[in-house]
Design a protein around this motif. Structure first.
Motif, PDB file in Angstrom:
ATOM      1  N   ASP A   5      67.626  48.820 149.072  1.00  0.00           N
ATOM      2  CA  ASP A   5      66.596  47.781 149.083  1.00  0.00           C
ATOM      3  C   ASP A   5      66.193  47.494 150.522  1.00  0.00           C
ATOM      4  O   ASP A   5      67.032  47.120 151.350  1.00  0.00           O
ATOM      5  CB  ASP A   5      67.112  46.495 148.433  1.00  0.00           C
ATOM      6  N   PHE A   6      64.921  47.696 150.830  1.00  0.00           N
ATOM      7  CA  PHE A   6      64.340  47.276 152.104  1.00  0.00           C
ATOM      8  C   PHE A   6      63.516  46.026 151.822  1.00  0.00           C
ATOM      9  O   PHE A   6      62.601  46.060 150.996  1.00  0.00           O
ATOM     10  CB  PHE A   6      63.431  48.357 152.675  1.00  0.00           C
ATOM     11  N   GLU A   7      63.831  44.944 152.504  1.00  0.00           N
ATOM     12  CA  GLU A   7      63.119  43.689 152.322  1.00  0.00           C
ATOM     13  C   GLU A   7      62.450  43.287 153.633  1.00  0.00           C
ATOM     14  O   GLU A   7      63.119  42.880 154.581  1.00  0.00           O
ATOM     15  CB  GLU A   7      64.092  42.587 151.872  1.00  0.00           C
ATOM     16  N   ASP A   8      61.136  43.474 153.699  1.00  0.00           N
ATOM     17  CA  ASP A   8      60.339  43.101 154.870  1.00  0.00           C
ATOM     18  C   ASP A   8      60.911  43.718 156.156  1.00  0.00           C
ATOM     19  O   ASP A   8      61.023  43.057 157.183  1.00  0.00           O
ATOM     20  CB  ASP A   8      60.267  41.573 155.003  1.00  0.00           C
ATOM     21  N   THR A  56      64.444  60.385 159.228  1.00  0.00           N
ATOM     22  CA  THR A  56      65.740  60.124 159.868  1.00  0.00           C
ATOM     23  C   THR A  56      65.946  58.633 160.089  1.00  0.00           C
ATOM     24  O   THR A  56      67.032  58.096 159.824  1.00  0.00           O
ATOM     25  CB  THR A  56      65.831  60.880 161.202  1.00  0.00           C
ATOM     26  N   THR A  57      64.923  57.952 160.560  1.00  0.00           N
ATOM     27  CA  THR A  57      65.037  56.508 160.791  1.00  0.00           C
ATOM     28  C   THR A  57      65.326  55.774 159.491  1.00  0.00           C
ATOM     29  O   THR A  57      66.137  54.837 159.459  1.00  0.00           O
ATOM     30  CB  THR A  57      63.749  55.961 161.430  1.00  0.00           C
ATOM     31  N   PHE A  58      64.677  56.202 158.417  1.00  0.00           N
ATOM     32  CA  PHE A  58      64.934  55.596 157.107  1.00  0.00           C
ATOM     33  C   PHE A  58      66.409  55.712 156.737  1.00  0.00           C
ATOM     34  O   PHE A  58      67.033  54.733 156.294  1.00  0.00           O
ATOM     35  CB  PHE A  58      64.067  56.284 156.050  1.00  0.00           C
ATOM     36  N   MET A  59      66.990  56.884 156.917  1.00  0.00           N
ATOM     37  CA  MET A  59      68.391  57.072 156.558  1.00  0.00           C
ATOM     38  C   MET A  59      69.315  56.273 157.462  1.00  0.00           C
ATOM     39  O   MET A  59      70.339  55.726 157.001  1.00  0.00           O
ATOM     40  CB  MET A  59      68.748  58.560 156.596  1.00  0.00           C
ATOM     41  N   MET A  60      68.990  56.183 158.739  1.00  0.00           N
ATOM     42  CA  MET A  60      69.823  55.417 159.656  1.00  0.00           C
ATOM     43  C   MET A  60      69.775  53.922 159.336  1.00  0.00           C
ATOM     44  O   MET A  60      70.787  53.214 159.435  1.00  0.00           O
ATOM     45  CB  MET A  60      69.383  55.660 161.105  1.00  0.00           C
ATOM     46  N   LEU A  61      68.615  53.437 158.936  1.00  0.00           N
ATOM     47  CA  LEU A  61      68.499  52.028 158.537  1.00  0.00           C
ATOM     48  C   LEU A  61      69.231  51.772 157.222  1.00  0.00           C
ATOM     49  O   LEU A  61      69.986  50.799 157.092  1.00  0.00           O
ATOM     50  CB  LEU A  61      67.023  51.650 158.390  1.00  0.00           C
ATOM     51  N   ALA A  62      69.008  52.647 156.248  1.00  0.00           N
ATOM     52  CA  ALA A  62      69.617  52.445 154.929  1.00  0.00           C
ATOM     53  C   ALA A  62      71.135  52.495 155.000  1.00  0.00           C
ATOM     54  O   ALA A  62      71.828  51.757 154.288  1.00  0.00           O
ATOM     55  CB  ALA A  62      69.098  53.502 153.953  1.00  0.00           C
ATOM     56  N   SER A  63      71.677  53.347 155.870  1.00  0.00           N
ATOM     57  CA  SER A  63      73.130  53.496 155.981  1.00  0.00           C
ATOM     58  C   SER A  63      73.755  52.502 156.960  1.00  0.00           C
ATOM     59  O   SER A  63      74.973  52.492 157.136  1.00  0.00           O
ATOM     60  CB  SER A  63      73.475  54.921 156.423  1.00  0.00           C
ATOM     61  N   PRO A  68      67.437  46.811 161.565  1.00  0.00           N
ATOM     62  CA  PRO A  68      66.015  46.501 161.743  1.00  0.00           C
ATOM     63  C   PRO A  68      65.819  45.314 162.675  1.00  0.00           C
ATOM     64  O   PRO A  68      66.708  44.474 162.814  1.00  0.00           O
ATOM     65  CB  PRO A  68      65.553  46.164 160.320  1.00  0.00           C
ATOM     66  N   GLN A  69      64.660  45.276 163.330  1.00  0.00           N
ATOM     67  CA  GLN A  69      64.356  44.102 164.157  1.00  0.00           C
ATOM     68  C   GLN A  69      64.093  42.881 163.280  1.00  0.00           C
ATOM     69  O   GLN A  69      64.429  41.755 163.652  1.00  0.00           O
ATOM     70  CB  GLN A  69      63.134  44.386 165.044  1.00  0.00           C
ATOM     71  N   THR A  70      63.480  43.101 162.135  1.00  0.00           N
ATOM     72  CA  THR A  70      63.268  42.019 161.178  1.00  0.00           C
ATOM     73  C   THR A  70      63.542  42.554 159.777  1.00  0.00           C
ATOM     74  O   THR A  70      63.471  43.757 159.529  1.00  0.00           O
ATOM     75  CB  THR A  70      61.816  41.484 161.226  1.00  0.00           C
ATOM     76  N   GLY A  71      63.869  41.663 158.869  1.00  0.00           N
ATOM     77  CA  GLY A  71      64.110  42.058 157.494  1.00  0.00           C
ATOM     78  C   GLY A  71      65.556  42.434 157.238  1.00  0.00           C
ATOM     79  O   GLY A  71      66.441  42.243 158.087  1.00  0.00           O
ATOM     80  N   ARG A  72      65.789  43.010 156.072  1.00  0.00           N
ATOM     81  CA  ARG A  72      67.146  43.303 155.622  1.00  0.00           C
ATOM     82  C   ARG A  72      67.187  44.655 154.903  1.00  0.00           C
ATOM     83  O   ARG A  72      66.327  44.946 154.061  1.00  0.00           O
ATOM     84  CB  ARG A  72      67.601  42.191 154.670  1.00  0.00           C
ATOM     85  N   ASP A  79      74.435  43.874 152.682  1.00  0.00           N
ATOM     86  CA  ASP A  79      73.646  43.864 153.915  1.00  0.00           C
ATOM     87  C   ASP A  79      74.354  44.753 154.925  1.00  0.00           C
ATOM     88  O   ASP A  79      75.381  44.375 155.496  1.00  0.00           O
ATOM     89  CB  ASP A  79      73.527  42.432 154.436  1.00  0.00           C
ATOM     90  N   MET A  80      73.829  45.957 155.151  1.00  0.00           N
ATOM     91  CA  MET A  80      74.545  46.944 155.958  1.00  0.00           C
ATOM     92  C   MET A  80      74.745  46.515 157.405  1.00  0.00           C
ATOM     93  O   MET A  80      75.754  46.839 158.015  1.00  0.00           O
ATOM     94  CB  MET A  80      73.813  48.284 155.898  1.00  0.00           C
ATOM     95  N   ALA A  81      73.798  45.773 157.958  1.00  0.00           N
ATOM     96  CA  ALA A  81      73.918  45.343 159.350  1.00  0.00           C
ATOM     97  C   ALA A  81      75.070  44.366 159.543  1.00  0.00           C
ATOM     98  O   ALA A  81      75.578  44.202 160.654  1.00  0.00           O
ATOM     99  CB  ALA A  81      72.609  44.710 159.817  1.00  0.00           C
ATOM    100  N   ALA A  82      75.511  43.718 158.467  1.00  0.00           N
ATOM    101  CA  ALA A  82      76.559  42.707 158.568  1.00  0.00           C
ATOM    102  C   ALA A  82      77.965  43.275 158.386  1.00  0.00           C
ATOM    103  O   ALA A  82      78.952  42.560 158.571  1.00  0.00           O
ATOM    104  CB  ALA A  82      76.317  41.612 157.534  1.00  0.00           C
ATOM    105  N   LEU A  83      78.070  44.553 158.035  1.00  0.00           N
ATOM    106  CA  LEU A  83      79.378  45.140 157.750  1.00  0.00           C
ATOM    107  C   LEU A  83      80.044  45.690 158.999  1.00  0.00           C
ATOM    108  O   LEU A  83      79.382  46.081 159.969  1.00  0.00           O
ATOM    109  CB  LEU A  83      79.225  46.277 156.732  1.00  0.00           C
TER     110      LEU A  83
END
Length: 285
Positions: A5-8, A56-63, A68-72, A79-83
């Protein structure tokens, strides 16, 4: 629950100091994603599209390897950025393009270690032969028997790629992201690997996302396709739904009749670059 899930989501790479245009002005990168909203299910999905379209950027963000600078960016609701790093690995394994290793550890020892210390704890049966271990099955499928006693630095590029494929499955993450993992492998090995990855995803419920240039292989083996356009639009569906001549021509900017030639040229360019790297490495030894 969706897999991705990409949210904004918005993401832009930082400007590179000293990277200027013909007038001496700093080049400011364009956004790769801008307020992107997207939901994808699990399964065996091929990512296709021209170079620079954001795969590639899509996969790096999803994993969760970049944030991301904004969104989740969520994967299986997390929430991958929080792990933490370990938590990310359990949710998503990643094979990067042109990965290199300096370790001289033996392939057999490394495969056994990954299998025993990942999410599977060395207890998974084979996908095709449940009575055997997943370790033994991946060694056979990816033709690793002859290199088990070799160190990673002794392997050819194709052998390294096959070891990486085994690593990514033996660890047992809930999802696997692969950026051009078939590069430098022989055609028969590519087809064997894709057939097994498709079986693995279906049998274990693991989400597998793989980017590759070979459109014919995507048509033959992918369950679903995510087609990236240069303007950052994306189309998702089955190969028959997404890989129409009209959609491919729109994405790649060339007539469908020329796409096969374009693929061959891309593969040849990648091979030449790899050969050049290997020659340079040999000269420096």
């Amino acid at each position: 629950m969706n897999c991705i899930d990409f949210e904004d989501v918005s993401f832009t790479y930082p400007a590179v100091e000293g990277d200027v245009d013909a007038d001496g002005k700093q080049i400011v990168p364009s956004p790769v994603f801008s307020h992107c909203n997207l939901s994808l299910p699990a399964g065996f999905t091929s990512l296709i599209g021209p170079n620079g379209s954001g795969k590639t950027t899509f996969m790096m963000l999803a994993s969760g390897r970049i944030a991301p600078q904004t969104g989740r960016c969520s994967l299986f609701g997390k929430d991958m950025a929080a792990l933490s790093g370990e938590e990310k690995n359990l949710v998503a394994s990643v094979i990067y393009q042109n990965m290199e290793f300096e370790s001289s550890d033996k392939v057999k020892n490394l495969l056994s270690y990954v299998y025993a210390n990942g999410a599977l704890k060395g207890k998974a049966g084979g996908v095709r032969t449940p009575s055997s271990s997943l370790l033994d099955e991946t060694i056979a499928v990816f033709e690793l028997e002859r290199v088990l006693s070799h160190g990673l630095t002794q392997l050819s590029k194709g052998e390294i790629q096959r070891v990486l494929l085994a690593f990514s499955l033996l660890y047992g993450s809930a999802s696997v992201f692969m950026d051009e993992p078939l590069f430098a492998m022989e055609q028969s090995q590519k087809e064997t690997a894709l057939a097994y990855l498709r079986d693995y995803a279906k049998t274990t419920g693991t989400a597998v996302f793989i980017s590759m240039h070979e459109l014919d292989l995507t048509r033959a083996y992918a369950e679903n396709v995510l087609l990236f356009h240069p303007n950052r639009d994306m189309d998702y569906g089955t190969p028959d739904e997404v890989m129409t001549d009209a959609d491919l021509e729109k994405a790649y900017g060339v007539p469908a009749s020329m796409l096969k030639k374009s693929e061959d040229m891309t593969r040849e360019g990648l091979k030449q670059a790899s050969d050049a790297i290997l020659r340079t490495s040999s000269l420096s030894l």
